[in-house]
Design a protein around this motif. Structure first.
Motif, PDB file in Angstrom:
ATOM      1  N   LEU A  46      -8.860   5.128   7.307  1.00 42.82           N
ATOM      2  CA  LEU A  46      -9.408   6.050   6.317  1.00 42.82           C
ATOM      3  C   LEU A  46     -10.786   5.582   5.855  1.00 42.82           C
ATOM      4  N   SER A  47     -11.578   6.553   5.414  1.00 41.22           N
ATOM      5  CA  SER A  47     -12.847   6.246   4.768  1.00 41.22           C
ATOM      6  C   SER A  47     -12.953   7.119   3.531  1.00 41.22           C
ATOM      7  N   CYS A  48     -14.051   6.957   2.816  1.00 46.40           N
ATOM      8  CA  CYS A  48     -14.253   7.765   1.604  1.00 46.40           C
ATOM      9  C   CYS A  48     -14.235   9.257   1.910  1.00 46.40           C
ATOM     10  N   ILE A  49     -14.639   9.642   3.104  1.00 47.34           N
ATOM     11  CA  ILE A  49     -14.711  11.062   3.463  1.00 47.34           C
ATOM     12  C   ILE A  49     -13.332  11.695   3.437  1.00 47.34           C
ATOM     13  N   GLN A  50     -12.334  11.030   4.030  1.00 48.58           N
ATOM     14  CA  GLN A  50     -10.985  11.567   4.063  1.00 48.58           C
ATOM     15  C   GLN A  50     -10.294  11.431   2.709  1.00 48.58           C
ATOM     16  N   VAL A  51     -10.512  10.328   2.033  1.00 47.58           N
ATOM     17  CA  VAL A  51      -9.822  10.062   0.775  1.00 47.58           C
ATOM     18  C   VAL A  51     -10.284  11.000  -0.337  1.00 47.58           C
ATOM     19  N   ARG A  52     -11.554  11.346  -0.331  1.00 44.05           N
ATOM     20  CA  ARG A  52     -12.059  12.232  -1.380  1.00 44.05           C
ATOM     21  C   ARG A  52     -11.416  13.615  -1.320  1.00 44.05           C
ATOM     22  N   LEU A  53     -10.973  14.019  -0.127  1.00 41.85           N
ATOM     23  CA  LEU A  53     -10.239  15.283  -0.012  1.00 41.85           C
ATOM     24  C   LEU A  53      -8.916  15.200  -0.755  1.00 41.85           C
ATOM     25  N   LEU A  54      -8.275  14.046  -0.688  1.00 46.43           N
ATOM     26  CA  LEU A  54      -7.003  13.851  -1.379  1.00 46.43           C
ATOM     27  C   LEU A  54      -7.210  13.800  -2.895  1.00 46.43           C
ATOM     28  N   ILE A  55      -8.256  13.121  -3.309  1.00 44.07           N
ATOM     29  CA  ILE A  55      -8.534  13.022  -4.741  1.00 44.07           C
ATOM     30  C   ILE A  55      -8.868  14.388  -5.324  1.00 44.07           C
ATOM     31  N   LEU A  79       1.249  14.657  -2.154  1.00 43.67           N
ATOM     32  CA  LEU A  79       0.650  14.043  -3.335  1.00 43.67           C
ATOM     33  C   LEU A  79       1.685  13.929  -4.448  1.00 43.67           C
ATOM     34  N   HIS A  80       1.831  12.718  -4.968  1.00 44.32           N
ATOM     35  CA  HIS A  80       2.731  12.454  -6.080  1.00 44.32           C
ATOM     36  C   HIS A  80       1.918  11.913  -7.253  1.00 44.32           C
ATOM     37  N   ALA A  81       2.548  11.788  -8.388  1.00 42.45           N
ATOM     38  CA  ALA A  81       1.825  11.351  -9.589  1.00 42.45           C
ATOM     39  C   ALA A  81       1.264   9.951  -9.439  1.00 42.45           C
ATOM     40  N   ASP A  82       2.004   9.076  -8.754  1.00 42.89           N
ATOM     41  CA  ASP A  82       1.593   7.672  -8.662  1.00 42.89           C
ATOM     42  C   ASP A  82       1.141   7.240  -7.276  1.00 42.89           C
ATOM     43  N   ARG A  83       1.293   8.118  -6.275  1.00 39.44           N
ATOM     44  CA  ARG A  83       1.010   7.702  -4.905  1.00 39.44           C
ATOM     45  C   ARG A  83       0.765   8.910  -4.011  1.00 39.44           C
ATOM     46  N   VAL A  84       0.316   8.619  -2.803  1.00 42.31           N
ATOM     47  CA  VAL A  84       0.168   9.635  -1.760  1.00 42.31           C
ATOM     48  C   VAL A  84       1.009   9.206  -0.565  1.00 42.31           C
ATOM     49  N   GLU A 120      -4.761   4.029  -7.028  1.00 43.19           N
ATOM     50  CA  GLU A 120      -5.726   2.957  -7.269  1.00 43.19           C
ATOM     51  C   GLU A 120      -6.363   2.501  -5.952  1.00 43.19           C
ATOM     52  N   THR A 121      -5.544   2.369  -4.918  1.00 43.88           N
ATOM     53  CA  THR A 121      -6.072   1.988  -3.608  1.00 43.88           C
ATOM     54  C   THR A 121      -6.986   3.071  -3.057  1.00 43.88           C
ATOM     55  N   LEU A 122      -6.598   4.318  -3.216  1.00 43.58           N
ATOM     56  CA  LEU A 122      -7.408   5.426  -2.719  1.00 43.58           C
ATOM     57  C   LEU A 122      -8.740   5.506  -3.449  1.00 43.58           C
ATOM     58  N   GLU A 123      -8.745   5.236  -4.740  1.00 44.03           N
ATOM     59  CA  GLU A 123     -10.007   5.234  -5.495  1.00 44.03           C
ATOM     60  C   GLU A 123     -10.932   4.126  -5.004  1.00 44.03           C
ATOM     61  N   LYS A 124     -10.351   3.000  -4.621  1.00 43.52           N
ATOM     62  CA  LYS A 124     -11.151   1.892  -4.086  1.00 43.52           C
ATOM     63  C   LYS A 124     -11.822   2.308  -2.778  1.00 43.52           C
ATOM     64  N   ILE A 125     -11.062   2.981  -1.906  1.00 40.34           N
ATOM     65  CA  ILE A 125     -11.636   3.441  -0.638  1.00 40.34           C
ATOM     66  C   ILE A 125     -12.718   4.481  -0.895  1.00 40.34           C
ATOM     67  N   ALA A 126     -12.451   5.401  -1.816  1.00 36.14           N
ATOM     68  CA  ALA A 126     -13.397   6.484  -2.107  1.00 36.14           C
ATOM     69  C   ALA A 126     -14.720   5.955  -2.640  1.00 36.14           C
ATOM     70  N   HIS A 165       1.280  -1.038   6.435  1.00 35.34           N
ATOM     71  CA  HIS A 165       2.313  -1.423   5.474  1.00 35.34           C
ATOM     72  C   HIS A 165       1.904  -1.077   4.043  1.00 35.34           C
ATOM     73  N   GLY A 166       1.240   0.062   3.898  1.00 35.21           N
ATOM     74  CA  GLY A 166       0.865   0.528   2.576  1.00 35.21           C
ATOM     75  C   GLY A 166      -0.310  -0.192   1.953  1.00 35.21           C
ATOM     76  N   ARG A 167      -1.008  -0.992   2.741  1.00 31.03           N
ATOM     77  CA  ARG A 167      -2.176  -1.698   2.228  1.00 31.03           C
ATOM     78  C   ARG A 167      -3.422  -1.291   3.008  1.00 31.03           C
ATOM     79  N   ALA A 168      -4.559  -1.354   2.335  1.00 27.33           N
ATOM     80  CA  ALA A 168      -5.833  -0.980   2.942  1.00 27.33           C
ATOM     81  C   ALA A 168      -6.699  -2.224   3.135  1.00 27.33           C
TER      82      ALA A 168
END
Length: 282
Positions: free
Chosen positions: A6-15, A40-45, A56-62, A73-76
């Motif tokens: 993933l990069s910011c381009i894909q993650v920003r679509l989720l956000i 999309l869930h309240a605490d995770r994707v 929080e992880t997705l915001e870091k990537i974005a 394994h759920g880590r970036a």
């Protein structure tokens, strides 16, 4: 490859989908090659491959506009590596299409008003048609070798640094470099490897070295003599220079043309659309 990237381009679509209170969103887990549906869930994707990431992880990537992240394994983990041998940092930088390779912060493809795919295709078109055996002197992410292999019988491609190859293995756009049987990757210094290649073995050479400051020997007269030896008569070589109209490009070009001629190349033609030139072996 079964890793998600993933990069910011894909993650920003989720956000953005979260802000719109949507429960599902379409995005890519391979930097735009394919798409899938995320929940999309309240605490995770929950990604389409079954992995989950926290917001929080997705915001870091974005927030990282020059990085790509492999998801396991759920880590970036940012796709970045330091080469002790060459004192360089390699990383993968996203674009709206294929990512580019950064070497110590310098992109190895043109990305202003063009993308790495079209940049590569222009280089290849400069010496088309590509048939028989092709030599690619600087693998990088392998885009040139992959494009050349569409029509060539075999592509021999040389990469000096295993660290760069590590990045390529994590790049979804580079997988044909390792999967296509027509591509023969070599880990080694192109300057040192060239004397071991068969004389007159290649119908085309794609010489796309890093900048002069990073790889000056690949712009030397001796390098050109070694490439001239392995190019067959009637063959052509594309040599990437950079913007031929810039002051730095003009300085490099002048010396390159002089050394190519001294090495035996003739009919040296500017190819400004590909930021390089073509040299012939009569």
């Amino acid at each position: 490859m079964n890793r998600s990237v993933l990069s910011c381009i894909q993650v920003r679509l989720l956000i953005q989908a979260k802000r719109e209170h949507r429960s599902r969103a379409t995005t890519s887990l391979d930097l735009g090659l394919t798409t899938g549906e995320a929940r999309l869930h309240a605490d995770r994707v929950e990604l389409s491959d079954g992995q989950t990431l926290t917001w929080e992880t997705l915001e870091k990537i974005a927030a990282d506009e020059v990085g790509c992240f492999v998801i396991e394994h759920g880590r970036a983990q940012k796709i970045q590596v330091y080469s002790e041998e060459f004192d360089r940092v390699y990383s993968l930088m996203p674009t709206q299409r294929a990512p580019t390779l950064l070497i110590s912060g310098l992109p190895m493809h043109r990305i202003k008003d063009i993308d790495p795919v079209e940049d590569t295709r222009r280089k290849v078109r400069a010496v088309a048609p590509l048939t028989g055996r092709i030599l690619d002197t600087a693998t990088g992410l392998g885009y040139t070798a992959i494009e050349a292999a569409r029509t060539a019988a075999q592509v021999v491609t040389i990469e000096i640094d295993p660290a760069a190859q590590w990045v390529a293995r994590l790049n979804p756009w580079s997988q044909a470099l390792f999967d296509n049987p027509k591509i023969q990757p070599i880990i080694g210094d192109a300057f040192a490897e060239a004397p071991h290649l068969e004389a007159g073995a290649f119908s085309r050479i794609l010489h796309d070295p890093p900048t002069f400051s990073l790889a000056g020997e690949l712009y030397s007269e001796e390098m050109y003599r070694r490439l001239f030896r392995v190019l067959r008569r009637g063959g052509r070589m594309f040599h990437y220079i950079g913007n031929l109209d810039s002051s730095s490009g003009q300085r490099v070009l002048k010396g390159v043309v002089r050394r190519l001629q001294a090495a035996g190349f003739t009919r040296i033609t500017r190819k400004p659309e590909a930021f390089g030139l073509v040299a012939h072996k009569e």
